[in-house]
Design an enzyme around this catalytic site. Structure first.
Site, PDB file in Angstrom:
ATOM      1  N   ASN A 166      -8.439   0.761  45.990  1.00 55.56           N
ATOM      2  CA  ASN A 166      -9.239   0.375  44.826  1.00 55.56           C
ATOM      3  C   ASN A 166      -8.441  -0.572  43.941  1.00 55.56           C
ATOM      4  OD1 ASN A 166      -7.724   2.013  42.793  1.00 55.56           O
ATOM      5  ND2 ASN A 166      -8.368   3.631  44.183  1.00 55.56           N
ATOM      6  N   PHE A 187      -8.284  11.287  33.557  1.00 58.24           N
ATOM      7  CA  PHE A 187      -9.027  10.092  33.162  1.00 58.24           C
ATOM      8  C   PHE A 187     -10.418  10.173  33.780  1.00 58.24           C
ATOM      9  CE2 PHE A 187      -6.513   6.811  31.015  1.00 58.24           C
ATOM     10  CZ  PHE A 187      -5.289   7.471  30.953  1.00 58.24           C
TER      11      PHE A 187
END
Ligand code: CTP
Length: 396
Positions: free
Chosen positions: A210, A323
């Site tokens: 990613n 997160f």
């Protein structure tokens, strides 16, 4: 980083790396430190004191017996003024003198008289550096509490290859900033941070990953280090230089990150999972490179471990922070993750915002707390986000 008016006394001794000390002075001046430079006699043979005077915007001190410009005794007044002393470059001579209690010029007397921390950044020929006498002196000074910024390896001015090159000036400047950081409220704490992406390997040449740059995790790890914590950084592949002053564990896959985190989990006080973990991996890893055949190619992926969720199940009295990277319904999704993963805090960020996120140096997050508070923060540097997060954790 915050503005400050701390005083750094920079000792410059005579080696070819003197010109690099100019860069250190320039970098620290830009950070708004008050700089006073002391040059040894031999240093003035390499670079004119005027260069240091111009960059530090202060008179350069190099002669202990010169006409006093004020009533002060120079070496005592500089020793008292210093919040930190740095010797850059530090020759074998100054290291030897200080290690053996010799104080025969302005720099060595000031080092002897100061109560401030003293840092040496050695630079010399590799044989000199590796000489047992020099190494003994360094060991002795470390034992007395002096700090060393180790020299780098490479081609030296004399043509030799090896250890002895002055450490990178950016690294020296960051070391100084770290030692002078205004908050030291994580002293004695252990903090583990994950950063960057993980990858899911398809065959020997292909993988899925990613866009995570690792910058947010690095900023958190550096903030924790500068506040005095003992930091472990478990990082996926990134193009960022590994930070100094912490233990760094390099991983590639989600399983490797899981191992890196679990092996260190129990002794931590705070764990912050900023990594963008690959959620799925190919069902079957192909040992051989997959050849192209038909027009369509299907890859079956299976779910990997949710590391953070596992930590939430294992946690005792540790503080656990995650997160939430969201493209929609930020608060609802972040809140769900906060609860499902048994976290103390979660930082939700909108990954569709064009001016923040991934490779950017800035971020805009909302911090959701397990006590129900939501704290929306303005757009700010990732380092500032890290500062706000630790301020919040330390409120407890
Ligand atoms: N995380 C993790 N292990 C995973 C996936 C995520 O530890 N396999 C952690 C991340 O490091 C982050 C938090 O969980 O701190 C949330 O990650 P995010 O990608 O936003 O959410 P996911 O839990 O993967 O859920 P989804 O992809 O469905 O949004």
């Amino acid at each position: 980083m915050t503005k400050n008016k701390k005083t750094v006394v920079i000792g410059v001794t005579g080696g070819i790396a003197v010109y690099k000390a100019l860069d250190v002075v320039s970098k620290l001046k830009k950070k708004d430190y008050e700089i006073h430079v002391i040059m040894t006699d031999s240093a003035t043979k390499f670079v004119n004191p005027l260069s240091f005077q111009t960059l530090s915007q202060n008179i350069v001190n190099y002669d202990m017996f010169c006409e006093p410009k004020a009533w002060e005794i120079q070496h005592i007044s500089l020793a008292k003024k210093a919040d930190l002393m740095v010797v850059v470059p530090a020759t074998a001579n100054i290291i030897g003198k200080v290690a053996n209690g010799i104080a025969d010029d302005l720099l060595s007397t000031t080092i002897m008289a100061t109560k401030a921390p003293v840092v040496f950044a050695p630079a010399m020929n590799t044989n000199m550096y590796n000489n047992s006498i020099v190494q003994d002196n360094i060991r002795k000074l470390r034992e007395y509490g002096y700090t060393f910024i180790n020299p780098a390896s490479g081609r030296l001015a004399c043509g030799d290859e090896g250890e002895g090159k002055l450490a990178d000036t950016e690294l020296i400047s960051k070391h100084i900033e770290s030692m002078l950081y205004d908050k030291k409220d994580l002293l004695g704490k252990k903090v583990l941070v994950t950063a960057g992406p993980t990858i899911a390997q398809i065959d020997p040449v292909r993988y899925i990953t990613n866009r995570s740059s690792g910058k947010m995790g690095y900023a958190i790890a550096e903030e924790a280090r500068d506040r005095g914590a003992e930091v472990t950084l478990v990082k996926g592949p990134t193009s960022l230089e590994p930070p100094f002053g912490m233990s760094v564990i390099n991983v590639r896959t989600t399983d490797e990150m899981l191992d890196g985190v679990l092996n260190n989990f129990n002794e931590q006080d705070i764990i912050i999972k900023a990594a963008a973990v690959a959620d799925y991996k190919p069902k079957q890893y192909s040992e051989q490179k997959i050849k192209k055949a038909s027009d369509e190619f299907n890859l079956t992926l299976i779910k990997g471990t949710d590391i953070l969720k596992k930590l939430g199940q294992l946690k005792k009295d540790q503080i656990l922070v995650g997160f939430a990277a969201e493209s929609n319904d930020l608060l609802q999704n972040a809140e769900k993750k906060l609860k499902n993963k048994n976290l103390d805090y979660i930082l939700g960020n909108d990954i569709t915002a064009s001016d923040t996120g991934f490779a950017s140096d800035d971020n805009r997050v909302t911090i959701l707390c397990s006590d129900g508070r939501n704290i929306p923060l303005e757009k700010m540097s990732k380092r500032q986000v890290a500062r706000e997060l630790f301020d919040l954790i330390n409120e407890k």
